[in-house]
Design a protein around this motif. Structure first.
Motif: not given
Ligand code: KIV
Ligand code: ZN
Length: 516
Positions: A16-17, A76, A100, A102, A142, A144, A170, A172, A174, A205, A207
Motif C-alpha cells: 500500500r504505502d 485502507l 484501517h 484514517f 490513524s 494522519e 496508529n 503516523p 506522516t 507509522h 516516514h
Molecule cells: O503516512 C501516513 O500518514 C499514512 C496513513 C494513511 C497511515 O500512510
C-alpha cells in the motif's frame, strides 16, 4: 498504562504505502507473490492496498484476502462511507480482516487539505470507526500527520476512536518530521492522557524524510507502542517508510536494550528484499543496512584479518540470520530434473509441473552458456519464467550489430505478436536504442521510457544481466524485467515484458483497445 506484553505486531505496508512510491506500481500477480512471501515470513498484518483507489487496488486486496490464511489482511479507507464500504467488500474473504481508516488531525492538514474544523474531524473519527466496526471487529484508526497534531486534540481523537471501537490506534509521522526523543514523548503522553488507552494497541507509522523512520519507530516501541508499520527495503512515499528488515534485526540483535519479540522469520529477509526490488525496479543501494550487497562484505585487509580470527570482530549478526548464504555452485549442465526440482523447493518456489518443465529447459540453456550456475541465477531464471506466462508479445529472435558514428548500430528483431511472427531492421544511437526502435516499429505505441536499468546477477563476465524497463502511458507506469546472459536480449525482453503489462492494463480499462 504501558503494555506488559513485549510482542511487537509487524504491520507490513509494502503493497500500500510502498506501492505509492512513484514508479513502484505492481500488477495483481506481483502483489500476490509479495503477499505470499510476507505471509510465509510471519508478518502479522499485511496492508494489501487502498480498495477505493482503483479497480486494480480493489482486486489485489480481494484476491490476497482469499489466499492469505496466516496473516491478517488489511485495507485502507478514508473516513467516508464509500471508502469504508468498498474496503469492507475487498477484505470480506479473509480469515482475519482489518479495516484501517484514517483522517488528518494536524492544524495544517485540517485547514488546508480537509477544510474542516477540528470538531467536524472529531465527529468523522467517531462516525468512520463506528461504521467500520459493522464489518469487522478489527479496526485500526490513524491520525494522519499525528506527529504535528496538537496534543490535546490528538488525545480527544484517540479517545473517541477507541470509544467507537478501534482496537489499534496508529500515530503516523506522516512527513518524517519527528526526532526520536520527541516521538517517544508523544507516545508516553498518549498513555498518560487518554483514559481508555488500555483498550487498544498503539501503533506507529514513520516516514523517512530525515532518515529517522527506524529510530523513531524503535523509540516509540520503548515508550509502549506495540505495532510497527513498515515496508520491505523501506519502500514508500517520498523517502519511504521504516524498513522492516532494520526494525526486526535491531530488535533481534539488541535484545539487551530492546527486549521485544516479533514473529518474523528473519531468514526470509533477503528473499523478500530481492523480490520487492525485482518487481518494482527499485534497486537496493549497496550500503543499505541488512539487505545491501555490501552489508556483510569485508573489503579492507584489517577487517578481513579480524573476520578470519573471529567473525564477531566486524559482524554483529550472521549473514545466515537474514537468509544470506555463501553463493554456491548449485547445479551444472549434467544436473537432472530431480535435482533441479529439489533446488527450486529449497529456494522457496512452489511451481506446477509445466512451469518446472519450462524452467528446467531454460536452466539447461543457461548451463550451456554459463560456466557456473549459482542460486541467484536460478532465482533470476525462475522469476523471469513466472513473469512471462500469458504474454501476448514474445521475443523470437534478436541480432545486434554494434557500430561507430559512421556505421550506426543495427538491430534485426522478430517478435511473435498474438501468434503472428513479424520482423524488422532498425538503427539507433547505440545498440539499446536500435533494439528498442525495432520494438516500436513492430508494435507502434505511445508509452514513454522512464527507466532503463541493468545489473549483474552474479560476478564474472558471463553473469546474467537483470534488466528493468519502466514505461509510462496515460499516467500509468509499469515495470518490465528480464534476465539473460546476453544484456541486449535481456533489455528487449524487459521492454516487451513492460509492454505486455501495459496491454493487460489497457484490456482492463478499455477491453476494446487491444491493438497497438
Ligand atoms: O503516512 C501516513 O500518514 C499514512 C496513513 C494513511 C497511515 O500512510
Ligand atoms: Zn504513510
Amino acid at each position: 498504562m504501558r503494555p506488559k506484553n513485549n510482542k511487537i505486531v509487524i504491520f507490513d505496508t509494502t503493497l500500500r504505502d510502498g506501492e505509492q512510491s512513484p514508479g513502484a506500481s505492481m500488477n495483481l500477480d506481483e502483489k500476490m507473490r509479495i503477499a505470499s512471501v510476507l505471509e510465509d515470513m510471519g508478518v502479522d498484518v499485511i496492508e494489501a492496498g487502498f480498495p477505493i483507489a482503483s479497480v486494480g487496488d480493489f482486486e489485489a486486496v480481494h484476491e490476497i484476502a482469499k489466499v492469505v490464511k496466516n496473516s491478517t489482511v488489511c485495507g485502507l479507507a478514508r473516513a467516508t462511507q464509500g471508502d469504508i464500504e468498498r474496503c469492507a467488500e475487498a477484505i470480506k474473504p479473509a480469515v482475519r480482516s482489518r479495516i484501517h481508516t484514517f483522517i488528518s488531525t494536524s492544524p495544517l492538514h485540517m485547514e488546508y487539505k480537509l477544510q474542516m474544523t477540528p470538531e467536524k474531524v472529531l465527529e468523522k473519527v467517531t462516525e468512520s470507526v463506528t461504521l467500520a466496526r459493522n464489518f469487522t471487529d478489527d479496526v485500526e484508526w490513524s491520525a494522519e500527520d499525528g506527529s504535528r497534531t496538537e496534543h490535546e486534540f490528538l488525545y480527544r481523537c484517540v479517545e473517541a476512536a477507541i470509544k467507537a471501537g478501534a482496537t489499534t490506534i496508529n500515530i503516523p509521522d506522516t512527513v518524517g518530521y519527528a526526532v526520536p526523543s520527541e516521538f517517544a514523548d508523544l507516545i508516553t503522553s498518549i498513555f498518560n492522557n487518554v483514559p481508555n488507552i488500555d483498550q487498544a494497541i498503539i501503533s506507529v507509522h514513520c516516514h523517512n524524510d530525515l532518515g529517522l523512520a527506524v529510530a523513531n519507530s524503535l523509540a516509540a516501541v520503548g515508550a509502549g507502542a506495540r505495532q510497527v508499520e513498515c515496508t520491505i527495503n523501506g519502500l514508500g512515499e517520498r523517502a519511504g517508510n521504516a524498513a522492516m528488515e532494520e526494525i526486526v534485526m535491531a530488535l533481534r540483535t539488541r535484545q539487551d536494550l530492546l527486549p521485544y519479540s516479533t514473529d518474523i522469520k528473519t531468514e526470509a529477509i533477503i528473499k523478500a528484499s530481492r523480490l520487492v526490488s525485482t518487481i518494482t525496479g527499485f534497486t537496493v543501494q549497496p550500503n543499505k543496512a541488512i539487505v545491501g550487497k555490501n552489508a556483510f562484505a569485508h573489503e579492507s585487509g584489517i577487517h578481513q584479518d579480524g573476520m578470519l580470527k573471529h567473525a564477531g570482530t566486524y559482524e554483529i549478526m550472521t549473514p545466515e540470520s537474514v537468509g544470506l548464504t555463501e553463493s554456491k555452485l548449485v547445479l551444472g549442465k549434467h544436473s537432472g530434473r530431480h535435482a533441479f526440482k529439489e533446488k527450486l523447493i529449497d529456494l522457496g518456489y512452489d511451481l506446477g509441473d509445466n512451469a518446472v518443465q519450462d524452467a528446467f529447459a531454460r536452466f539447461k540453456d543457461l548451463a550451456d552458456k554459463k560456466k557456473d550456475v549459482f542460486d541467484e541465477d536460478i532465482m533470476a531464471l525462475v522469476d523471469d519464467e513466472i513473469m512471462r506466462t500469458n504474454d501476448r508479445i514474445k521475443v523470437v529472435a534478436l541480432e545486434i550489430l554494434c557500430g561507430t558514428v559512421h556505421n550506426p548500430p543495427k538491430s534485426t528483431l522478430t517478435l511473435d505478436i498474438d501468434g503472428e511472427e513479424k520482423s524488422c531492421k532498425s538503427t539507433g544511437d547505440g545498440p539499446v536504442d536500435a533494439a528498442f526502435n525495432a520494438v516500436k516499429e513492430l508494435f507502434p505505441h505511445e508509452a514513454r521510457l522512464q527507466l532503463y536499468q541493468v545489473h549483474a546477477v552474479t560476478g564474472g563476465t558471463d553473469a546474467q544481466a537483470e534488466v528493468t524497463v519502466r514505461l509510462e502511458e496515460n499516467g500509468r507506469t509499469v515495470n518490465g524485467q528480464a534476465a539473460d546472459t546476453d544484456t541486449m536480449v535481456a533489455s528487449v525482453k524487459a521492454y516487451i515484458n513492460a509492454l505486455n503489462k501495459l496491454l493487460v492494463k489497457r484490456e482492463k480499462s478499455a477491453p476494446s483497445a487491444l491493438s497497438a
